[in-house]
Design an enzyme around this catalytic site. Structure first.
Site, PDB file in Angstrom:
ATOM      1  N   GLU A  52       0.811  -1.227   0.000  1.00  0.00           N
ATOM      2  CA  GLU A  52       0.000   0.000   0.000  1.00  0.00           C
ATOM      3  C   GLU A  52       0.836   1.265   0.000  1.00  0.00           C
ATOM      4  O   GLU A  52       0.415   2.290  -0.543  1.00  0.00           O
ATOM      5  CB  GLU A  52      -0.959   0.002   1.188  1.00  0.00           C
ATOM      6  CG  GLU A  52      -2.120  -0.988   1.076  1.00  0.00           C
ATOM      7  CD  GLU A  52      -1.792  -2.354   1.658  1.00  0.00           C
ATOM      8  OE1 GLU A  52      -0.603  -2.614   1.951  1.00  0.00           O
ATOM      9  OE2 GLU A  52      -2.721  -3.170   1.813  1.00  0.00           O
ATOM     10  N   PHE A 114     -11.609  -7.316  13.503  1.00  0.00           N
ATOM     11  CA  PHE A 114     -10.521  -7.779  12.659  1.00  0.00           C
ATOM     12  C   PHE A 114     -10.184  -6.710  11.607  1.00  0.00           C
ATOM     13  O   PHE A 114     -11.063  -6.185  10.936  1.00  0.00           O
ATOM     14  CB  PHE A 114     -10.907  -9.089  11.960  1.00  0.00           C
ATOM     15  CG  PHE A 114      -9.856  -9.575  11.010  1.00  0.00           C
ATOM     16  CD1 PHE A 114      -8.597  -9.951  11.486  1.00  0.00           C
ATOM     17  CD2 PHE A 114     -10.090  -9.633   9.649  1.00  0.00           C
ATOM     18  CE1 PHE A 114      -7.612 -10.379  10.611  1.00  0.00           C
ATOM     19  CE2 PHE A 114      -9.107 -10.059   8.777  1.00  0.00           C
ATOM     20  CZ  PHE A 114      -7.861 -10.428   9.257  1.00  0.00           C
ATOM     21  N   GLN A 115      -8.924  -6.395  11.483  1.00  0.00           N
ATOM     22  CA  GLN A 115      -8.419  -5.358  10.569  1.00  0.00           C
ATOM     23  C   GLN A 115      -9.088  -4.000  10.804  1.00  0.00           C
ATOM     24  O   GLN A 115      -9.296  -3.226   9.875  1.00  0.00           O
ATOM     25  CB  GLN A 115      -8.553  -5.798   9.103  1.00  0.00           C
ATOM     26  CG  GLN A 115      -7.630  -6.972   8.781  1.00  0.00           C
ATOM     27  CD  GLN A 115      -7.424  -7.193   7.298  1.00  0.00           C
ATOM     28  OE1 GLN A 115      -8.294  -6.906   6.489  1.00  0.00           O
ATOM     29  NE2 GLN A 115      -6.264  -7.726   6.936  1.00  0.00           N
ATOM     30  N   LYS A 164     -17.747  -0.852   5.604  1.00  0.00           N
ATOM     31  CA  LYS A 164     -18.222  -1.812   4.610  1.00  0.00           C
ATOM     32  C   LYS A 164     -19.743  -1.777   4.439  1.00  0.00           C
ATOM     33  O   LYS A 164     -20.247  -1.922   3.327  1.00  0.00           O
ATOM     34  CB  LYS A 164     -17.775  -3.226   5.005  1.00  0.00           C
ATOM     35  CG  LYS A 164     -17.780  -4.195   3.839  1.00  0.00           C
ATOM     36  CD  LYS A 164     -17.131  -5.526   4.211  1.00  0.00           C
ATOM     37  CE  LYS A 164     -17.153  -6.462   3.005  1.00  0.00           C
ATOM     38  NZ  LYS A 164     -16.609  -7.795   3.369  1.00  0.00           N
ATOM     39  N   MET A 482      24.554   8.775   2.276  1.00  0.00           N
ATOM     40  CA  MET A 482      24.418  10.045   2.992  1.00  0.00           C
ATOM     41  C   MET A 482      24.639   9.834   4.493  1.00  0.00           C
ATOM     42  O   MET A 482      25.253  10.667   5.158  1.00  0.00           O
ATOM     43  CB  MET A 482      23.046  10.663   2.726  1.00  0.00           C
ATOM     44  CG  MET A 482      22.926  12.119   3.146  1.00  0.00           C
ATOM     45  SD  MET A 482      24.070  13.204   2.269  1.00  0.00           S
ATOM     46  CE  MET A 482      23.069  13.786   0.902  1.00  0.00           C
TER      47      MET A 482
END
Lengths: 584, 187
Positions: A52, A114-115, A164, A482
């Site tokens: 993502e 969940f999630q 949802k 760097m």
């Protein structure tokens, strides 16, 4: 007559009505209804990324190379939290994004489902604005409003969290033109009185300099055109931040090169010595100012910015002009022309003579080698061999990024995509994918370091799946260059965890993904290898083994002012004092 | 020497506001912020203060327009003049924020706070507490044989003064609402 449809269908319809062509995303449980709608249509193209974070960076690349907002669709919980780095990156660099996240159904919010994650809570400080839509009736209107907020004023990322059950429920669709637009209408026109005062100052200034930033590019192509006209008509010198490269052409006669910590000597000296500084769409970032107390001590400062909070935040300015760059430049040019196009010619001639002396220092000089590829040389050859082409450059973050900014030239805006404010390693590769999707026929090169590149290397899958011929030009020094440079300058050459051990064989890695790998180790082979990369029709990983201990110069050591630049290794030891050491 | 006609430090915004923008002395300011009363708006405002390291001395919030669904957030903050300017600009940038007023510099304003004091005591102390409450125009809103709860409205300074006086007389708890403020005059 307004159509009744499910929330999921509404999302797709609203995106279509907003002119969206590409969505970068990754499916999951909480966005399945939207993915089902995406499956049943052909207007919007969905690009399946492999992480993502990469979806957001790809959308950033898409947005920055087109001027249109980038769109991202990810699931709840980990999908949303993985997007956070990209959102923060886009907020720091003012990139318009609309990110849609799935959420557990409304009746489960707060139950640690969940999630489930508090997505609007987590992303509140890293978005320009965000919404949790709890009622399908408000969904379409919220999406339209989101596009308005993301793209107007100072652009930025916005996020809409969609539970949802809201995706499944039905309601009447609201078209964009019927959406009640919010009170959010940033001011575009600058104060004409202040603009006139700036013209006064421009007419008499002996040592003026334009200091421009990403705001010029964000304001649109008209702003870049007006800037070119203004610079060329006045004959004033111009420098730009990392974010603003390309707004004024590098081939233009007023061009001094980039300023800042690794900016050009002439640009920084001009900033330090000027008597009139005209900041257009830049924000006095700490990479630019160096020690604030000694920043350009003798100049009158004007600042044109659409965001009032950018003004007087770091540096107190004398002429604060709040407004859109294009609108303000139009008024500025009009007033200046109507008063007879006056400048202090005598002063300017002396000023340019001084600047030419600074240019003569040739601050980008480096010691080349016959046996080892110097990173600067690799970029010089890349520049030489791709100069006239329809070319877009993205970068990762580190030494290679600064060298790319120094050695590659940009004559057009929106051709250079780099993570400026946040400095996100792993930005460049996914960004190159977004750029290539927007410009399928163009040459898209990601100038990378091997360490940054590995952070989002999974996107090789995306590149090969969609046959995106992105060129991964990796300057491989087997170091976090760097970090290593700072450890050398600041921490007694104790190179704590700044080398890349157990590196993959990049050629085999490319082949494992069905792409082409090129290894180049000898300066004599470099030109042929670069041409082979350019000519290959498909994604390429170019593993360019370069000098391992090269340092990036010139450099303003942290905590120092502009006129105390390090020009090379010779004067670098102990250059950073205790005060500077605490700065990043 | 610079040939510029304009002098450094010239800014039209300094015409009425004579504070030195570079002063490094902290001063208290009372800000009134008009916002859309939508979920999370208070979190945005507070998050701005904590995220950017600004101070909040007092904060009150309530919906003030039930038809337009706007709330008024009154914040007492402190900082140098340049920090205060930055706070106002940052607040103005939040999308659901409609207006930001600095009541400290925009003209005279009234500031009031409501407080409740629980004072437990017997004998002379109890009588003294009641007598002082009368002087301060505090109301008794609850009483038992061992305690009073006083209600008082006033400036934060008056409330502080009353609390100090009650402390030796058995002050056990204080609840304060934080400052509500309005500009004086017709507009």
């Amino acid at each position: 007559m307004a159509q009744t449809m499910t929330g999921a269908k509404m999302v797709v319809q609203a995106l279509k009505d907003q002119g969206v062509e590409v969505v970068f995303g990754y499916p999951g449980g909480a966005v399945l209804p939207i993915y089902d709608e995406i499956f049943q249509q052909n207007d919007i193209r969905h690009i399946l990324v492999r992480h993502e974070q990469a979806a957001v960076h790809s959308a950033e690349g898409y947005a920055r190379s087109t001027g249109k907002p980038g769109v991202v669709l990810v699931t709840s919980g980990p999908g949303a939290t993985n997007a956070v780095t990209g959102l923060t990156d886009a907020l720091m660099d003012s990139i318009p994004l609309v990110v849609l996240t799935g959420q557990v159904p409304t009746f489960m919010i707060g139950t640690d489902g969940f999630q489930e994650a508090d997505t609007v809570g987590i992303t509140r400080p890293c978005t320009k604005h965000n919404w949790l839509v709890k009622d399908t009736a408000n969904l379409a209107g919220t999406i339209h409003e989101a596009f308005h907020v993301a793209t107007s004023g100072r652009p930025g990322p916005v996020l809409i969290d969609i539970p949802k059950d809201v995706q499944f429920a039905s309601s009447k669709y609201v078209e964009p033109r019927k959406t009640v637009t919010s009170h959010y209408q940033p001011r575009m026109k600058g104060d004409i009185e202040l603009i006139t005062q700036l013209v006064d100052a421009m007419e008499s200034a002996e040592r003026p300099v334009f200091y421009t930033g990403g705001g010029v590019i964000n304001s649109g192509d008209a702003a870049s055109q007006l800037l070119r006209e203004l610079v060329d008509a006045t004959g004033f010198p111009i420098t730009s931040t990392l974010m603003g490269l390309g707004a004024y052409p590098a081939s233009g006669k007023g061009w001094l090169g980039m300023l800042g910590m690794h900016g050009l000597y002439e640009a920084n000296m001009a900033m330090h010595g000027c008597d009139l500084m005209i900041n257009i769409g830049a924000r006095f970032d700490d990479r630019i100012t160096g020690r604030v107390a000694d920043f350009s001590p003798k100049s009158l400062k004007a600042h044109i910015d659409i965001d009032p909070s950018s003004i007087n935040k770091i540096i107190h300015v004398d002429l604060p002009i709040v407004g859109d760059v294009a609108h303000v430049l139009e008024d500025l040019l009009r007033v200046w022309k109507s008063r007879g196009r006056k400048t202090n010619k005598e002063g300017l001639a002396k000023w340019w003579k001084k600047i030419d002396d600074w240019k003569a220092v040739s601050c980008l000089t480096y010691r080349n080698s016959d046996t080892v590829i110097k990173p600067q040389y690799a970029l010089q050859r890349l520049e030489e061999l791709t100069k006239g082409m329809d070319r877009y450059i993205t970068t990762e973050v580190g030494q290679h990024q600064m060298w790319a900014a120094q050695f590659l030239t940009f004559d057009e805006p929106k051709r250079w995509m780099t993570s400026g404010g946040l400095g996100t390693m792993g930005y460049g590769f996914p960004a190159s994918i977004g750029v290539q999707l927007a410009h399928p026929e163009s040459l898209v090169i990601n100038v990378a370091g091997e360490a940054s590149w590995l952070m989002n290397m999974q996107e090789m899958g995306t590149a090969t799946q969609y046959r995106l011929p992105v060129k991964q030009f990796i300057l491989n020094n087997e170091r976090l260059g760097m970090v290593r440079q700072w450890q050398q300058l600041l921490h007694g050459e104790r190179y704590s965890h700044s080398w890349s051990e157990s590196l993959p064989d990049f050629v085999k890695l490319a082949e494992a993904f069905g792409a082409k790998g090129i290894l180049c180790t000898d300066p004599k082979d470099l030109d042929d290898a670069i041409m082979e990369m350019i000519k290959y029709d498909g994604p390429v990983i170019f593993d360019c083994l370069v000098e391992k201990h090269e340092n990036c110069f010139p450099m303003i050591p942290s905590g120092s002012p502009h006129n105390e630049m390090l020009l090379g290794d010779a004067n670098a030891t102990n250059a950073i004092g205790a005060k500077g050491a605490v700065m990043v | 020497m610079s040939a510029l006609k304009l002098k450094k430090g010239v800014s039209k915004h300094s015409a009425y506001d004579l504070r030195d923008p570079n002063a490094d002395v902290d001063e208290p300011h009372t800000l009134a912020v008009i916002v859309d009363n939508e979920p999370g708006v208070l979190a945005r405002v507070i998050g701005l203060f904590s995220g950017r390291g600004y101070n909040i001395d007092s904060l009150t919030v309530a919906e003030v327009d039930h038809t337009g669904h706007t709330s008024r957030i009154t914040i007492v903050t402190r900082g140098t003049p340049s920090v205060i300017e930055q706070i106002k600009a940052q607040l103005g940038r939040i999308v659901p924020v409609h207006e930001v007023h600095d009541l400290t510099v925009e003209g005279p304003a009234v500031e009031r706070e409501l407080a409740l004091f629980k004072v437990a005591g017997q004998g002379d102390k109890r009588i003294e507490a009641l007598r002082l409450a009368e002087i301060f125009r505090a109301n008794v809103v609850d009483s038992t044989l061992e305690s009073f709860v006083f209600e008082m409205t006033g400036t934060p300074g008056k409330i502080d003064a009353f609390a100090e006086l009650m402390r030796p007389l058995g002050l056990s708890e204080v609840a304060r609402t934080g400052v509500a403020a309005l500009s004086r005059g017709a507009v």
